[in-house]
Structures are given as C-alpha cells and as structure tokens.
Write a protein that holds these residues in place. Sequence first.
Motif, PDB file in Angstrom:
ATOM      1  N   ILE A 175      19.776  26.954 -18.164  1.00 45.76           N
ATOM      2  CA  ILE A 175      20.158  26.507 -16.826  1.00 45.76           C
ATOM      3  C   ILE A 175      21.048  25.276 -16.898  1.00 45.76           C
ATOM      4  O   ILE A 175      21.006  24.524 -17.873  1.00 45.76           O
ATOM      5  CB  ILE A 175      18.907  26.184 -15.962  1.00 45.76           C
ATOM      6  N   ASP A 176      21.829  25.076 -15.834  1.00 46.66           N
ATOM      7  CA  ASP A 176      22.625  23.852 -15.744  1.00 46.66           C
ATOM      8  C   ASP A 176      21.871  22.815 -14.915  1.00 46.66           C
ATOM      9  O   ASP A 176      20.722  23.035 -14.510  1.00 46.66           O
ATOM     10  CB  ASP A 176      24.029  24.135 -15.207  1.00 46.66           C
ATOM     11  N   SER A 196      17.170  30.312  -6.176  1.00 49.00           N
ATOM     12  CA  SER A 196      17.785  31.553  -6.633  1.00 49.00           C
ATOM     13  C   SER A 196      18.906  31.121  -7.562  1.00 49.00           C
ATOM     14  O   SER A 196      19.503  30.054  -7.361  1.00 49.00           O
ATOM     15  CB  SER A 196      18.361  32.330  -5.462  1.00 49.00           C
ATOM     16  N   ILE A 197      19.179  31.928  -8.587  1.00 51.30           N
ATOM     17  CA  ILE A 197      20.225  31.554  -9.544  1.00 51.30           C
ATOM     18  C   ILE A 197      21.220  32.684  -9.725  1.00 51.30           C
ATOM     19  O   ILE A 197      20.947  33.838  -9.404  1.00 51.30           O
ATOM     20  CB  ILE A 197      19.636  31.147 -10.907  1.00 51.30           C
ATOM     21  N   GLU A 198      22.383  32.322 -10.242  1.00 48.15           N
ATOM     22  CA  GLU A 198      23.419  33.290 -10.600  1.00 48.15           C
ATOM     23  C   GLU A 198      24.066  32.828 -11.890  1.00 48.15           C
ATOM     24  O   GLU A 198      23.869  31.684 -12.314  1.00 48.15           O
ATOM     25  CB  GLU A 198      24.443  33.431  -9.480  1.00 48.15           C
ATOM     26  N   ALA A 199      24.829  33.713 -12.501  1.00 52.20           N
ATOM     27  CA  ALA A 199      25.471  33.404 -13.780  1.00 52.20           C
ATOM     28  C   ALA A 199      26.721  32.551 -13.577  1.00 52.20           C
ATOM     29  O   ALA A 199      27.456  32.731 -12.619  1.00 52.20           O
ATOM     30  CB  ALA A 199      25.843  34.686 -14.500  1.00 52.20           C
ATOM     31  N   ASN A 200      26.916  31.616 -14.514  1.00 61.31           N
ATOM     32  CA  ASN A 200      28.117  30.792 -14.520  1.00 61.31           C
ATOM     33  C   ASN A 200      28.447  30.470 -15.972  1.00 61.31           C
ATOM     34  O   ASN A 200      27.852  29.594 -16.571  1.00 61.31           O
ATOM     35  CB  ASN A 200      27.899  29.505 -13.720  1.00 61.31           C
ATOM     36  N   LYS A 243      22.490  27.170  -9.730  1.00 59.91           N
ATOM     37  CA  LYS A 243      21.890  27.394  -8.421  1.00 59.91           C
ATOM     38  C   LYS A 243      22.815  28.284  -7.588  1.00 59.91           C
ATOM     39  O   LYS A 243      24.026  28.073  -7.541  1.00 59.91           O
ATOM     40  CB  LYS A 243      21.670  26.062  -7.707  1.00 59.91           C
ATOM     41  N   SER A 244      22.216  29.285  -6.938  1.00 55.53           N
ATOM     42  CA  SER A 244      22.978  30.189  -6.094  1.00 55.53           C
ATOM     43  C   SER A 244      22.849  29.786  -4.629  1.00 55.53           C
ATOM     44  O   SER A 244      21.773  29.370  -4.188  1.00 55.53           O
ATOM     45  CB  SER A 244      22.467  31.623  -6.266  1.00 55.53           C
ATOM     46  N   LYS A 245      23.931  29.927  -3.897  1.00 59.82           N
ATOM     47  CA  LYS A 245      23.887  29.693  -2.449  1.00 59.82           C
ATOM     48  C   LYS A 245      23.321  30.902  -1.725  1.00 59.82           C
ATOM     49  O   LYS A 245      22.911  30.824  -0.580  1.00 59.82           O
ATOM     50  CB  LYS A 245      25.293  29.371  -1.941  1.00 59.82           C
ATOM     51  N   ASP A 246      23.290  32.051  -2.415  1.00 60.08           N
ATOM     52  CA  ASP A 246      22.786  33.303  -1.840  1.00 60.08           C
ATOM     53  C   ASP A 246      21.299  33.445  -2.162  1.00 60.08           C
ATOM     54  O   ASP A 246      20.930  33.763  -3.286  1.00 60.08           O
ATOM     55  CB  ASP A 246      23.580  34.478  -2.421  1.00 60.08           C
ATOM     56  N   SER A 247      20.437  33.211  -1.183  1.00 61.20           N
ATOM     57  CA  SER A 247      18.983  33.260  -1.420  1.00 61.20           C
ATOM     58  C   SER A 247      18.462  34.683  -1.610  1.00 61.20           C
ATOM     59  O   SER A 247      17.293  34.870  -1.935  1.00 61.20           O
ATOM     60  CB  SER A 247      18.236  32.579  -0.278  1.00 61.20           C
ATOM     61  N   VAL A 249      16.102  24.883 -19.826  1.00 64.95           N
ATOM     62  CA  VAL A 249      15.517  26.217 -19.930  1.00 64.95           C
ATOM     63  C   VAL A 249      14.528  26.402 -18.788  1.00 64.95           C
ATOM     64  O   VAL A 249      13.729  25.501 -18.493  1.00 64.95           O
ATOM     65  CB  VAL A 249      14.796  26.431 -21.280  1.00 64.95           C
ATOM     66  N   ALA A 250      14.586  27.581 -18.163  1.00 66.41           N
ATOM     67  CA  ALA A 250      13.670  27.893 -17.076  1.00 66.41           C
ATOM     68  C   ALA A 250      13.112  29.300 -17.270  1.00 66.41           C
ATOM     69  O   ALA A 250      13.761  30.163 -17.856  1.00 66.41           O
ATOM     70  CB  ALA A 250      14.387  27.828 -15.738  1.00 66.41           C
ATOM     71  N   ILE A 251      11.886  29.485 -16.771  1.00 64.30           N
ATOM     72  CA  ILE A 251      11.321  30.834 -16.697  1.00 64.30           C
ATOM     73  C   ILE A 251      11.686  31.355 -15.322  1.00 64.30           C
ATOM     74  O   ILE A 251      11.406  30.713 -14.301  1.00 64.30           O
ATOM     75  CB  ILE A 251       9.795  30.843 -16.878  1.00 64.30           C
ATOM     76  N   CYS A 252      12.341  32.494 -15.302  1.00 68.95           N
ATOM     77  CA  CYS A 252      12.785  33.087 -14.041  1.00 68.95           C
ATOM     78  C   CYS A 252      12.174  34.456 -13.863  1.00 68.95           C
ATOM     79  O   CYS A 252      11.888  35.145 -14.841  1.00 68.95           O
ATOM     80  CB  CYS A 252      14.304  33.214 -14.037  1.00 68.95           C
TER      81      CYS A 252
END
Length: 133
Positions: A83-84, A92-96, A102-106, A127-130
């Motif tokens: 994670i950044d 919610s997250i997305e790839a970058n 962090k994603s703006k789209d929940s 690092v995060a558990i998602c």
Amino acid sequence: MLGVISETAGTVLGSAEVYWKDRYLKNEFGDLIYEDVLDEKTGEYVKMPVENSEWKSKKEYIPRDQRHEWNIIGLVGQVYVRIDETVEVGNSIEANDGMATKSKDSSQRWRVMEITKPYSKKDGYGVAICFIR
C-alpha cells in the motif's frame, strides 16, 4: 484490480501439483477421457485416463508452485497487498503502479481490513490485509 500475487493461498486451482497438466487427454469440457484397460493381475477391465502422446514419462515433473515463472494469484478472500501512504483501514483500494492506493470509488471489491506494516517512506510501501469480494 483482478487479483494480486499471493503467498498465503488456501486453495490453488489449476496448480497441476501431481503431474503435467496435459498428461491426460480431456474432452471439450475439460474432463478426462477414459478407456477400459485390462488389469493383468486381476483379469478385470478398469477405467484409466488416456495418456497424451506428447507426455514424456522420463522427464522429471516440477510442480507449478516450485517454478520461477509461475505465481499464485489471489482472486477472492484475504490477501496481503503493498500500500501507499494514502491507505487506511476500511478504505476501498485500487491499483496504482503495482501498489494499492485509496480509491474514491467505495464500490470497489477490495477493502482494507488491517494494516500489518504501516507505510514507510524508506521502504516505499506498507502492507495491508485486504478482503477481495
């Protein structure tokens, strides 16, 4: 994001752990094709999968999870991701660029459950558990 390379998979589909994935012939639905073979010890016929003529029985088989060119991809469940600095628990997250942000789209199907290693500027990631749903 569709999936993430995972080191903690509980179930690995299509892993071909025991034998070369194309050792036996399959029908159009992916099921093995069988033939009746005479068991010389019992004199009875038994159903056996039909071997592919391209299979090389003398060549040592190396399972996919032991080969450098294969990676296990997590598609559902709990996975560890890089994670950044924008990511917090519950986001919610997305790839970058190969890292989660962090994603703006929940409505994203990836949600941060726990941060196991906070973002470190020195390392360039956390690092995060998602949970992937």
